[in-house]
Scaffold this active site. Structure first.
Site: not given
Length: 847
Positions: A649, A703, A795, A797-798
């Site tokens: 995403h 994801d 922030g 994410s990932g």
């Protein structure tokens, strides 16, 4: 004269006249005759026996010689300081080559000789003294100058204790002794007026190391920095002893703040030590640090001098340290005072920095007569836990407190007055404390709130909610369980969602009983079968999937593989749970320990809502992904020198931004603080982005995405890969995991500048699905703190959700994906389950 009482070296062949000695007779010589073929063995055996006897005799004689003889002497080195009132400090006293330094040093050495002469033990074994440095004295203590010295003694082994006791007897004179001891005459024109003498043995780890000639003398007037040799480009050299001597202006303190500190874990090998002195006096030691400490690393002196020392061993060298030094004005009334408001707070000096040594503060709290007072310590780290609290302590109405177990402790008094005293002695400091006080009406100590048994006041809505908010379960006693709760055997009410999540939430484990379909005495296999518990770890695959042999000391080679077993490269499978990179070789071909250059923090010890700032290099696999011109957007994890793993995403196009284009991204590896570059931070452009083709932007299923860098990075202690788990790796519910990132520190808040970290725990998938209204797929992993307050946020994410295996190796369990808000109670964070994509990662990147 007996040779053993002389100064000659002992030799086992001399002075041994055995002619007059009688030995035990042998048995009948005929019985000693051996059959043919055995004679040689007998001779060898007798020879070995004789050799052993000779060695035993020699060893005994040597032990006696070196430990029991009274004339074997050892060199003992003592370090100390002398306060002198009738000599002013001059600038020339900082230069050991100056005439003024040498003149005063000679006087000090003569004075020490006179002092030692007054004690028979010291006088007998004293050999020599040398003066190492001078500094301005304490004006309040009447000292004009302080001399720092080293004295050497040669003492027989049995007299070491007596010598140590005599040295410890050189204590600072009390006020009543000043008239008798304050002036020790050499001669009328050269007299030194000595106010204080403090001395003690040198740290044994420094014994045998001479005072380094390349000691750095630093005037602390403006901010500057010091660092270990070679930092940050190379590790510090082996077998060194370095000193940094800091002098601030008069009426100022020295402040030393460590930016980085990474040493060998074993303090017997490598360590730094800081002293409230200019020589390594143990009585003035402020701290000793090694490894990768996570406590406060800011230290202040009591006066205007400080000493930093570094000692290293012969091997296992690490990056070292960098520290920032500055001076702080020494002000009257830095702490303490009178407090009259109905509520307020107070803390130890310079909190949360470590408080200075030799500090005393008094707070007098006084509120209206009709009210009582209570004080709550929010954080407390003062001295060592003991009943007497002889060193550093906080005193509340004459009751002394010390140690580290007083957090959230509430102390009440049936009076409108309260006196709090804080005292620190001359050595070893801590972070201190912060406390809040409050006046209350005796009939209503917690207006509008629930009163815990420990006098803590909490919000009334927190009563009987299943959470131990009081700390002693006082808010969860005598509760009527609601429909959404179940009653533990101990009477506590807990959310039904917590049952069978492999975590003891009740405290008596009753929430984890009867969780499977298997009867008592049976083991629930992962494939659903039930077998007798007696058949666990019996060396046979009774379950059929190896799960009854998965947590045993020895792994079982299985005739066939299953979804719950680890497949070796030779296609064989073993029963052991999570065998990869755990140390022992379980696969016959060794493939479970292949490709294990990952997941180990090169230096051990160990944005996020409810987290805390991490240390430099603590998470070397953490990456900050920037969109050019926008700054930090997402996190990622290092897989090898060229590939990163992040969330799909993060790379989906929006109306205004083409996030799917590699040329829009920059990856920052080895970054710790956003916007601050350093020697080990590396910036790379992105060459290619590979998002999972089945990513669903509505459900966040699948994801996951890979990023290939345009150029490989050099792996080091600040940039290092995290381990990828096999497809059968098990992350059980209840296991601790860590989330890291620079995302917002509150929902809708601003992004963190310093890399944050927070501990969460893996949540059972069934429980998580109930919490998240069945929106969690098999390719997702749930983790969090259901009490709320800790979570990943915008922030993050990932970024990685990491888990450490028993051998200390870190594996990537999940990729930060989505959640409902941030850190809400009874809501989990959702992560992409990496084990479901192990094959895809290998196929796309080769990792």
């Amino acid at each position: 004269m007996d040779h053993l009482d002389s100064d000659e070296t002992f030799s086992p062949t001399q002075d041994m006249d055995w002619a007059g000695e009688q030995f035990l007779p042998t048995s009948d010589s005929r019985q000693l005759e051996k059959k043919p073929g055995r004679r040689k063995k007998v001779l060898i055996g007798l020879g070995l026996l004789g050799t052993a006897a000779a060695l035993a005799l020699l060893t005994g004689m040597l032990v006696w010689h070196f430990n029991l003889r009274h004339d074997v002497r050892l060199k003992r080195v003592y370090i100390g300081s002398m306060g002198i009132s009738n000599e002013p400090f001059k600038a020339e006293h900082e230069d050991p080559s100056s005439q003024q330094f040498r003149k005063l040093a000679d006087l000090v050495k003569q004075q020490l000789k006179l002092i030692y002469a007054k004690n028979s033990v010291l006088a007998k074994y004293f050999r020599d003294s040398s003066v190492q440095a001078f500094s301005e004295g304490d004006a309040d203590g009447g000292d004009g100058v302080v001399a720092y010295y080293q004295s050497e003694f040669e003492v027989p082994v049995p007299q070491q204790t007596s010598l140590d006791e005599a040295i410890l007897g050189l204590r600072e004179p009390t006020d009543g002794q000043q008239g008798r001891q304050g002036r020790l005459l050499l001669k009328p024109t050269d007299a030194l007026s000595v106010n204080s003498v403090t001395s003690g043995a040198l740290d044994p780890r420094m014994t045998g190391r001479s005072i380094p000639e390349n000691s750095a003398n630093i005037h602390v007037r403006t901010e500057g920095r010091v660092q270990s040799p070679g930092f940050p480009d190379t590790s510090y050299p082996p077998n060194i002893y370095r000193q940094w001597l800091f002098r601030a202006d008069p009426r100022h303190r020295v402040r030393l703040v460590f930016h980085t500190l990474i040493l060998e874990d074993d303090c017997q090998q490598d360590f730094i030590k800081i002293y409230d002195s200019l020589v390594p006096m143990e009585r003035r030691a402020l701290t000793e640090q090694c490894g990768y400490p996570h406590t406060s690393l800011t230290f202040l002196s009591s006066g205007n001098v400080m000493l930093l020392t570094l000692v290293t061993s012969e091997e296992k060298n690490f990056p070292g340290f960098r520290a920032i030094y500055s001076q702080v004005p020494l002000k009257d009334g830095e702490c303490g005072g009178t407090l009259t408001a109905d509520r307020g707070s107070f803390s130890s000096p310079f909190f949360p920095s470590n408080y200075p040594p030799r500090t005393s503060c008094v707070w007098n709290i006084e509120v209206p007569n009709e009210k009582f007072l209570k004080v709550q310590f929010m954080k407390f780290s003062v001295g060592n836990q003991s009943k007497e609290c002889p060193g550093d302590y906080v005193e509340v109405n004459d009751d002394r407190l010390c140690g580290r177990k007083l957090k959230n402790t509430v102390i009440t008094t049936k009076s409108n007055k309260m006196t709090i005293r804080f005292n620190s002695d001359a050595s070893y400091v801590d972070e201190g404390f912060i406390a809040e006080y409050e006046a209350f009406v005796p009939t209503d100590p917690c207006p509008g709130r629930f009163r815990c048994r420990n006098n803590l006041c909490i919000n009334s809505t927190l009563q009987c909610d299943g959470w131990n908010d009081c700390g002693d379960n006082g808010d969860e006693v005598d509760c009527e369980c609601e429909q959404s709760q179940f009653k533990c055997k101990n009477g506590l009410c807990k959310p039904k969602l917590w049952r069978c999540d492999r975590s003891d939430d009740c405290g008596d484990n009753s929430d984890e009983e009867n969780c499977g379909k298997c009867a008592d005495g049976e083991f629930s296999c992962k494939n659903g079968r039930c077998v007798s518990k007696m058949r666990k770890c019996d060396g046979k695959d009774d379950c059929g999937d190896g799960s009854d042999e998965s947590k045993c000391e020895r792994s079982l080679l299985l005739p066939q593989c299953s979804a719950f077993t680890f497949r070796c490269t030779d296609k064989r499978c073993i029963s052991k749970m999570n065998p990869e990179c755990d140390g022992p070789l379980d696969c016959e071909d060794g493939s479970d320990e292949a490709d294990c250059q990952c997941g180990m923090r090169p230096f051990q010890s160990s944005r996020i809502v409810g987290g805390q700032a991490s240390q430099v290099g603590e998470w070397p696999w953490q990456v900050s992904l920037h969109i050019k011109g926008m700054g930090h957007v997402c996190g990622a994890s290092v897989l090898n020198s060229r590939w990163l793993l992040t969330a799909a995403h993060c790379v989906q196009d929006s109306e205004s931004q083409k996030y799917s284009r590699p040329d829009q991204w920059q990856a920052f590896l080895g970054l710790h603080v956003q916007g601050q570059t350093n020697e080990w931070m590396v910036k790379r452009n992105v060459r290619r982005i590979v998002a999972h083709r089945d990513y669903n932007p509505h459900t966040y299923d699948n994801d996951i995405a890979l990023m290939e860098l345009d150029d490989a990075v050099e792996l080091n202690q600040y940039i290092w890969p995290i381990c990828l788990p096999s497809s059968t790796y098990d992350f059980p519910a209840g296991q601790e995991a860590w989330i890291t990132g620079w995302g917002t520190t509150s929902e809708g808040g601003v992004k963190a500048s310093v890399l944050q970290k927070a501990a969460v725990r893996i949540i059972n998938s069934t429980v998580c699905n109930d919490l998240m209204t069945d929106e969690v797929t098999d390719r997702m992993l749930c983790a969090g703190v259901l009490k709320g307050g800790v979570d990943a946020c915008q922030g993050d994410s990932g970024g990685p959700l990491s888990v450490t295996n028993p051998s200390g190796r870190v594996f990537l369990a999940g990729v930060v994906s989505w959640g409902e808000g941030c850190a809400h109670r009874n809501k989990a964070g959702i992560y992409t389950r990496v084990t479901e994509f192990r094959g895809w990662i290998k196929e796309q990147s080769g990792v």
